[in-house]
Scaffold this motif. Structure first.
Motif, short mmCIF file in Angstrom:
data_model
loop_
_atom_site.label_atom_id
_atom_site.label_comp_id
_atom_site.label_asym_id
_atom_site.label_seq_id
_atom_site.Cartn_x
_atom_site.Cartn_y
_atom_site.Cartn_z
N VAL A 30 -24.34 17.16 -15.94
CA VAL A 30 -24.33 16.54 -14.60
C VAL A 30 -23.23 17.13 -13.73
O VAL A 30 -23.07 16.73 -12.60
N GLY A 31 -22.47 18.09 -14.25
CA GLY A 31 -21.36 18.66 -13.51
C GLY A 31 -21.81 19.54 -12.37
O GLY A 31 -23.00 19.88 -12.25
N LEU A 55 -18.37 17.19 -6.17
CA LEU A 55 -18.26 16.62 -7.50
C LEU A 55 -19.04 15.33 -7.64
O LEU A 55 -19.11 14.52 -6.70
N ARG A 56 -19.61 15.12 -8.81
CA ARG A 56 -20.27 13.86 -9.12
C ARG A 56 -19.22 12.96 -9.79
O ARG A 56 -18.68 13.30 -10.83
N VAL A 57 -18.95 11.82 -9.16
CA VAL A 57 -17.88 10.95 -9.64
C VAL A 57 -18.46 9.89 -10.58
O VAL A 57 -19.40 9.17 -10.22
N ARG A 60 -11.62 12.20 -0.27
CA ARG A 60 -11.29 13.50 0.32
C ARG A 60 -12.52 14.40 0.34
O ARG A 60 -13.29 14.44 -0.63
N PRO A 61 -12.73 15.13 1.43
CA PRO A 61 -13.93 15.98 1.53
C PRO A 61 -13.97 17.07 0.47
O PRO A 61 -15.05 17.56 0.12
N GLU A 62 -12.80 17.48 -0.04
CA GLU A 62 -12.78 18.52 -1.06
C GLU A 62 -13.54 18.10 -2.33
O GLU A 62 -13.96 18.95 -3.11
#
Length: 938
Positions: free
Chosen positions: A139-140, A58-60, A52-54
């Protein structure tokens, strides 16, 4: 119709769930839990979320838990950190983050030098937890995904609970799990509720209904529609599990619903996988079969070795397996199956001899691994039919699990090993003893109990081992509901069988010496206590001495014996010996409980902090549980009630079957319910405090239960019932002979007896209490004695105010906020009866004190007394408005509404008029956005 796709191009039937995930992720910090059975689509939902583009900012970070986990804590979370190195280049990291370097070498160059390793393992673990939290924050904004949490090691669960309980402001933690495969149904090992300020979502994925099955089928087939009959029959055969639907559709040569009538779903899955395997070259099939036997993702070299594929052909073979969809890349250079059902399907295509041969290859390949994967070695040995190896590796895996603080895994392994009919007598002796030793420190009691009871009838068990097995069985029984009396009998039998092992026999005596079990008179406990004292005086073995002192010091303290505190300075803070450290943890937790029972609350908290620190990493969840229940009881005494009920419920959920923990937690919940006027909840919880079977109770907890029941019926105006509960409690107290435990029961009984006209009984009780407390170090009971004398004086019409003030000052000195407020209320009432005009204002102040605690019933009673004195209740005008939020009084009404109470019942509890309650109910329903009581209950 077109041939089936590899999967659905769109997510079907999960719009609401996806919206809930997006809402939770948008409000960092946040926690998301996705639960569902195998094949229901948890991973598919996560993949959809990640696209999702939202989520672009975020770094997953993703980690996976494996079914045959090695007892190496934190693995899934540490794996997720392997890719964060480049994002740390500009971060200013504290030295503590350096502890991650040896565990995640991929990012070591971006971390500070590791700090000096602490001597204490619990400090080392705390450093690691802090380091992981800081790295995730650095890293957030980040999304940490941990899949298949039901397979996690205990260390990983503890780390995740740490992160979820105090997350960085820019972190979302998302976990998937199968509730049915999680220990106790709880993926984190114990109940979890997000703290204030942390957004959360619990998404329970259910199988699709017929309409959902239809939509998924059309999406997979790329068709506009499919026959309704096909969708209905497909749903019937697949139970609506998306993964099974996909596999069935892949297996069918044509999506004709008539084919479903002839083939069972499991067979279709196996056939589908067999068909895909057949399309692979021989080397590709062998790679896939090796992966099915290994069960956990493996690298190319291991798959090739187990599958007997030449190294120069392994990569091509693996590529074929990947392109065919049989295998998937599950992590960096690790390959396995997309789902456990797919793995099982391939495994089921193998014949018995083929499976045995592959398990043997897996065993030989893994034997050279370092560190040795004992769990996998044990499983492959068993399936290869090598029972000697299965015993050797299985025992090593259980021992290792115990070393790293995973007693539940160790217990299960010892039980499985003991089920083998071919064990030698020496094997049975050794494993039976180990099972008993680990089980008595764990939470799971009933399954080990059944195994130990069966072993006592096993002819292979030696006489020497039989005594130790019976000893451990007694330890298990005595902490179970309804098992105290039987447990004592078993322990006495064990003593007779352990004549040649005096140190073990003495441990049984030390438990029998503990005075807080059942209705056994103190004199009988004292006999055992003296025998243990003599033994300790001549014992040089550190672990044995600490194991006995762990019971002995608490036993002496809880009956009010003086001088125990002076002996504590001779105890070490910790020990390098694991067994000694476990005994020290139990010693301090037991002491904390004993100090709390007699009213030494500061000493109790100090001992509790020391004990709980020692439990970290020691693999003693039972000791940790008793420590947590002691903390809850301490918070009840000292009035720290803000989140007490929620903490009680979480602990009760985890330790529901363990009498020492659950009984104490139920007592606190029952006392809270009495203070809030929730009579049904109070009776239900107090029944779990031991009042129904005194001989199988934790005696001081049961006495507290009788005290609460006495107050409950006194408040409800049933003096006969109140006196009856007081009589039952006093019968137990007199039988036991420990007057130090009457801190709650004595004042409640005197109050009830005086109100019922039984003044002589009240006077007799005060005299007994006075005599029983002479030379006893029991501050709480001494406060009760002062309160009882004041209550008697008030009933006789004497000037009771000075006595009440003395009792209240004593309560304040101990930090007993609720007891102090009760005594302040009684003082104001005495003054009010004497015409003291200042007493009304004092009652108002006491009501505010009760409100601050959360004792809404007591607060309402005080305000009712103010109104009854003919004084107008102070106007609330000028106080802050609550808008659409519930006021404190509306919260009380809402809580009682949620219990199904009528307006009349609410009025009785809160001392309000029915008309006033009616107005409150209307505002509650409006503010909560529900139309009726039924909607609120729903």
């Amino acid at each position: 119709m077109t041939p089936p796709r590899a999967g659905s191009p769109v997510l079907v039937g999960r719009d609401d769930e996806l919206d809930a995930l997006l809402d939770a992720v948008a409000g960092q910090p946040s926690v998301v839990l996705i639960a569902g059975e195998a094949g229901v689509g948890k991973s598919r939902l996560v993949r959809e979320l990640l696209h999702r583009p939202e989520l672009a900012p975020l770094r997953v970070l993703t980690g996976f838990c494996q079914p045959l986990r090695e007892p190496f804590p934190y693995g899934a979370v540490l794996d997720a950190l392997r890719t964060v190195g480049p994002h740390l280049r500009r971060a200013s990291l504290s030295p503590v983050t350096g502890v991650v370097s040896p565990l995640v070498p991929e990012i070591a160059e971006h971390l500070p030098e590791p700090p000096t390793r602490p001597d204490d393992p619990r400090h080392e673990r705390h450093h690691l937890f802090r380091a992981v939290r800081e790295l995730l924050s650095a890293v957030g904004p980040a999304l940490l995904v941990v899949e298949d949490l039901h397979w996690a090691d205990d260390g990983c669960r503890h780390l995740l609970r740490f992160l979820m309980s105090d997350p960085p402001a820019n972190l979302t933690t998302l976990v998937t799990y199968r509730r049915e495969d999680a220990p106790g149904g709880m993926p984190l090992g114990s109940a979890y509720r997000p703290p204030a300020g942390v957004a959360s979502a619990l998404v329970e994925l259910r199988p699709l209904d017929v309409a959902g099955t239809h939509d998924l089928t059309t999406a997979i087939l790329g068709a506009d529609a499919v026959p309704a009959g096909f969708a209905a029959h497909l749903h019937e055969r697949t139970a609506g599990l998306p993964f099974v639907i996909e596999e069935v559709l892949r297996a069918l040569p044509d999506p004709d619903w008539r084919l479903l009538d002839a083939v069972e779903v499991p067979a279709l899955l196996r056939d589908a996988m067999a068909e895909r395997l057949d399309r692979l070259p021989a080397t590709g099939r062998r790679i896939a079969q090796a992966a099915a036997v290994l069960e956990v993702p493996a690298d190319e070299a291991l798959l090739a070795e187990v599958g007997a594929v030449a190294p120069d052909r392994a990569r091509t073979a693996l590529t074929h397996a990947l392109h065919s969809g049989v295998l998937h890349e599950t992590g960096e250079v690790r390959y396995g199956f997309r789902h456990a059902l797919a793995q099982q399907a391939v495994y089921d295509t193998l014949t018995g001899p083929e499976r045995q041969r592959l398990h043997l290859r897996a065993l030989r390949a893994l034997e050279a691994a370092s560190p040795r994967p004992f769990m996998q070695l044990a499983e492959h040995s068993r399936r290869a039919g090598l029972l000697d190896d299965w015993l050797r590796h299985g025992e090593a895996a259980a021992d290792r699990a115990l070393e790293v603080g995973d007693p539940s895994t160790a217990t299960r392994l010892y039980q499985r090993l003991l089920d083998e009919a071919s064990l030698t007598p020496s094997d049975v002796d050794r494993l039976a003893v180990k099972l008993g030793q680990v089980a008595r420190g764990g939470i799971d009691q009933h399954d080990p109990r059944a195994t130990l009871e069966r072993l006592l009838d096993d002819h292979r068990l030696s006489t020497a081992a039989r005594g130790e097995v019976r000893l451990n069985l007694g330890f298990l029984l005595i902490r179970q509901f309804g098992g105290v009396r039987h447990g004592r009998e078993v322990l006495e039998l064990a003593i007779a069988e352990l004549g040649e092992r005096p140190e073990l026999a003495m441990r049984a005596r030390a438990v029998l010496a503990q005075p807080f079990f059942g209705a056994v008179p103190l004199a009988e406990h004292a006999r055992w206590l003296r025998e243990v004292e003599v033994f300790i005086a001549g014992c040089d073995d550190e672990a044995v001495r600490y194991s006995l002192l762990a019971n002995q010091l608490g036993s002496r303290t809880c009956v009010g014996e003086r001088g125990v505190v002076d002996e504590l300075d001779r105890l070490p803070d910790t020990s390098t010996d694991v067994a000694a450290r476990r005994h020290l943890a139990r010693l301090h937790c037991n002491l904390a409980d004993a100090f709390a029972l007699v009213g030494h609350f500061d000493l109790a908290r100090d001992s509790l902090d020391r004990g709980l620190r020692l439990t970290v990493g020691a693999g003693v969840p039972f000791t940790a549980g008793t420590g947590q229940s002691t903390r809850i009881h301490l918070d009840w005494y000292t009035g720290d009630w803000a989140s007490l009920a929620d903490r009680c419920e979480r602990l009760l959920e985890e330790y529901r079957e363990l009498l020492p923990v659950a009984g104490e937690v139920n007592l606190v919940l029952g006392c809270l319910a009495v203070a809030r006027g929730d009579w049904d909840a109070a009776e239900r919880h107090l029944a779990g405090a031991g009042v129904r079977s005194a001989e199988n109770s934790i005696t001081p907890v049961a006495l507290g239960g009788f005290a609460a029941l006495t107050r409950l019926w006194f408040e409800r105006g049933d003096l006969d019932r109140a006196c009856a509960e007081a009589d039952r409690g006093l019968e137990l107290a007199r039988s036991k002979g420990v007057w130090a435990w009457l801190g709650e029961l004595a004042p409640a009984a005197v109050d009830a007896f005086c109100a019922a006209g039984r003044v002589g009984d009240a006077e007799e009780l005060v005299e007994e209490l006075d005599a029983g407390l002479r030379d006893r170090d029991a501050p709480l009971a001494h406060v009760a004695l002062k309160a009882c004398r004041a209550l008697l004086a008030a009933h006789r019409g004497e000037d009771a105010v000075p006595l009440l003030e003395v009792a209240r000052s004593a309560a304040d000195a101990l930090g007993l906020r609720y007891h102090s407020a009760v005594l302040a209320e009684r003082t104001a009432l005495v003054r009010l009866e004497r015409g003291d005009g200042a007493a009304v204002a004092a009652l108002g102040r006491v009501a505010d004190r009760f409100d601050a605690l959360g004792a809404s019933r007591d607060a309402a009673r005080c305000r009712h007394l103010v109104r009854g004195a003919g004084v107008a209740t102070p106007s609330r005008r000028g106080r802050r408005g609550y808008g659409n939020a519930l006021s404190p009084r509306e919260q009380d009404v809402a809580r009682l509404l949620a219990r199904g109470r009528t307006n009349r019942e609410i009025a009785d509890v809160l001392f309000l008029s029915p008309r006033t309650v009616e107005q409150h109910v209307a505002r509650v329903l409006r503010k909560l956005g529900v139309a009726s009581r039924a909607d609120l209950l729903a």
